[in-house]
Design a protein around this motif. Sequence first.
Motif, mmCIF file in Angstrom:
data_model
loop_
_atom_site.group_PDB
_atom_site.id
_atom_site.type_symbol
_atom_site.label_atom_id
_atom_site.label_comp_id
_atom_site.label_asym_id
_atom_site.label_seq_id
_atom_site.Cartn_x
_atom_site.Cartn_y
_atom_site.Cartn_z
ATOM 1 N N ALA A 109 0.850 -1.190 0.000
ATOM 2 C CA ALA A 109 0.000 0.000 0.000
ATOM 3 C C ALA A 109 0.882 1.233 0.000
ATOM 4 C CB ALA A 109 -0.893 0.008 1.238
ATOM 5 N N ILE A 110 0.395 2.302 -0.608
ATOM 6 C CA ILE A 110 1.111 3.570 -0.551
ATOM 7 C C ILE A 110 0.074 4.649 -0.220
ATOM 8 C CG2 ILE A 110 3.058 3.028 -2.079
ATOM 9 C CD1 ILE A 110 0.315 4.996 -3.438
ATOM 10 N N SER A 111 0.547 5.775 0.260
ATOM 11 C CA SER A 111 -0.391 6.851 0.564
ATOM 12 C C SER A 111 0.160 8.160 0.028
ATOM 13 C CB SER A 111 -0.619 6.950 2.073
ATOM 14 O OG SER A 111 0.593 7.202 2.731
ATOM 15 N N ALA A 119 1.589 12.309 -8.339
ATOM 16 C CA ALA A 119 1.757 11.045 -7.615
ATOM 17 C C ALA A 119 0.656 10.066 -8.014
ATOM 18 C CB ALA A 119 1.727 11.287 -6.102
ATOM 19 N N ARG A 120 -0.564 10.599 -8.138
ATOM 20 C CA ARG A 120 -1.702 9.757 -8.526
ATOM 21 C C ARG A 120 -1.423 9.091 -9.871
ATOM 22 N NH1 ARG A 120 -7.341 12.490 -7.672
ATOM 23 N NH2 ARG A 120 -8.145 10.614 -6.691
ATOM 24 N N GLN A 121 -0.936 9.921 -10.814
ATOM 25 C CA GLN A 121 -0.630 9.418 -12.164
ATOM 26 C C GLN A 121 0.539 8.421 -12.110
ATOM 27 O OE1 GLN A 121 -0.933 12.708 -14.828
ATOM 28 N NE2 GLN A 121 0.302 11.696 -16.377
ATOM 29 N N PHE A 122 1.526 8.781 -11.285
ATOM 30 C CA PHE A 122 2.729 7.948 -11.143
ATOM 31 C C PHE A 122 2.355 6.552 -10.633
ATOM 32 C CE2 PHE A 122 6.034 6.456 -8.147
ATOM 33 C CZ PHE A 122 7.088 6.288 -9.031
ATOM 34 N N TYR A 123 1.607 6.486 -9.517
ATOM 35 C CA TYR A 123 1.278 5.180 -8.929
ATOM 36 C C TYR A 123 0.304 4.406 -9.814
ATOM 37 C CZ TYR A 123 3.716 6.662 -4.724
ATOM 38 O OH TYR A 123 4.682 7.077 -3.844
ATOM 39 N N SER A 125 0.272 4.457 -12.973
ATOM 40 C CA SER A 125 1.051 3.908 -14.093
ATOM 41 C C SER A 125 1.823 2.653 -13.659
ATOM 42 C CB SER A 125 2.012 4.959 -14.668
ATOM 43 O OG SER A 125 3.181 5.053 -13.875
ATOM 44 N N LEU A 126 1.986 2.475 -12.337
ATOM 45 C CA LEU A 126 2.679 1.290 -11.825
ATOM 46 C C LEU A 126 1.696 0.180 -11.431
ATOM 47 C CD1 LEU A 126 5.280 3.263 -9.765
ATOM 48 C CD2 LEU A 126 5.870 1.619 -11.524
ATOM 49 N N GLY A 127 0.400 0.430 -11.629
ATOM 50 C CA GLY A 127 -0.603 -0.601 -11.376
ATOM 51 C C GLY A 127 -1.307 -0.497 -10.033
ATOM 52 N N PHE A 128 -1.024 0.557 -9.238
ATOM 53 C CA PHE A 128 -1.713 0.721 -7.952
ATOM 54 C C PHE A 128 -3.161 1.166 -8.197
ATOM 55 C CE2 PHE A 128 2.642 0.853 -6.570
ATOM 56 C CZ PHE A 128 2.630 0.412 -5.250
ATOM 57 N N ARG A 129 -4.062 0.650 -7.380
ATOM 58 C CA ARG A 129 -5.483 1.023 -7.452
ATOM 59 C C ARG A 129 -5.890 1.768 -6.188
ATOM 60 N NH1 ARG A 129 -8.251 -3.173 -10.437
ATOM 61 N NH2 ARG A 129 -7.333 -3.059 -12.505
ATOM 62 N N GLU A 138 -5.428 11.062 3.731
ATOM 63 C CA GLU A 138 -4.511 10.678 2.642
ATOM 64 C C GLU A 138 -5.134 9.561 1.817
ATOM 65 O OE1 GLU A 138 -0.454 10.287 2.914
ATOM 66 O OE2 GLU A 138 -0.186 12.145 3.990
ATOM 67 N N MET A 139 -4.875 9.591 0.515
ATOM 68 C CA MET A 139 -5.374 8.536 -0.364
ATOM 69 C C MET A 139 -4.507 7.287 -0.200
ATOM 70 S SD MET A 139 -7.497 7.424 -2.520
ATOM 71 C CE MET A 139 -8.398 8.867 -3.091
ATOM 72 N N ILE A 140 -5.160 6.136 -0.082
ATOM 73 C CA ILE A 140 -4.451 4.855 -0.026
ATOM 74 C C ILE A 140 -4.634 4.158 -1.374
ATOM 75 C CG2 ILE A 140 -4.282 2.609 1.137
ATOM 76 C CD1 ILE A 140 -3.723 4.905 3.008
#
Length: 145
Positions: A109-111, A119-123, A125-129, A138-140
């Motif tokens: 998980a990342i926040s 950051a939203r676009q970055f994560y 693009s790495l497959g995080f939902r 904070e968004m998880i």
Amino acid sequence: MARTVKLRKVTADNLQAVAGLELAPDQADLVADNVYSLAESKFDPDARPRAIYAGKRIVGFLMYEIDGCKATIYRFMIDRRHQRRGYGRAAVSEALRKFRSMRGLRTVAISYMPANRPARQFYASLGFREVGLDTDGEMIAKLKL
Ligand SMILES: CC(C)(COP(=O)(O)OP(=O)(O)OC[C@H]1O[C@@H](n2cnc3c(N)ncnc32)[C@H](O)[C@@H]1OP(=O)(O)O)[C@@H](O)C(=O)NCCC(=O)NCCS
């Protein structure tokens, strides 16, 4: 060309370089200061602060913790002089490689601040939902390992 980075512990030898990493002025409120994170880690035995090395150069910093079957990256930055060169993607890939080599881990998980569009676009693009906001607002976002 894909970048390769290594994650190494923060020690007396690299502390100054980690403390000297900078964000752009408009990014300063997006993530806690590295010196603060390092101080925090001294009071939290679960915190794992890591310097991000590209060869001999330190280009960024991240901090994570492991809790049961979940890893959480809760601090992450690439120095402003090294952004948009693939180091961020390489650092997350290296962290994922490390997590996959640890027995029993199933998710990471990342926040980040919900208004942090890069950051939203970055994560993403790495497959995080994205799964929702935590109690601090904070968004998880999560990824299955
Ligand atoms: C988010 C961050 C870690 C990305 O690091 P980076 O090394 O610049 O990222 P990369 O070069 O590996 O970029 C990978 C992809 O992420 C996306 N991305 C990265 N920075 C972006 C930006 N400023 N705007 C939009 N998309 C961005 C792009 O899809 C990019 O791929 P592309 O360059 O082929 O278009 C870095 O911008 C940073 O430190 N930001 C400030 C702190 C922060 O927001 N941390 C995360 C929350 S804790």
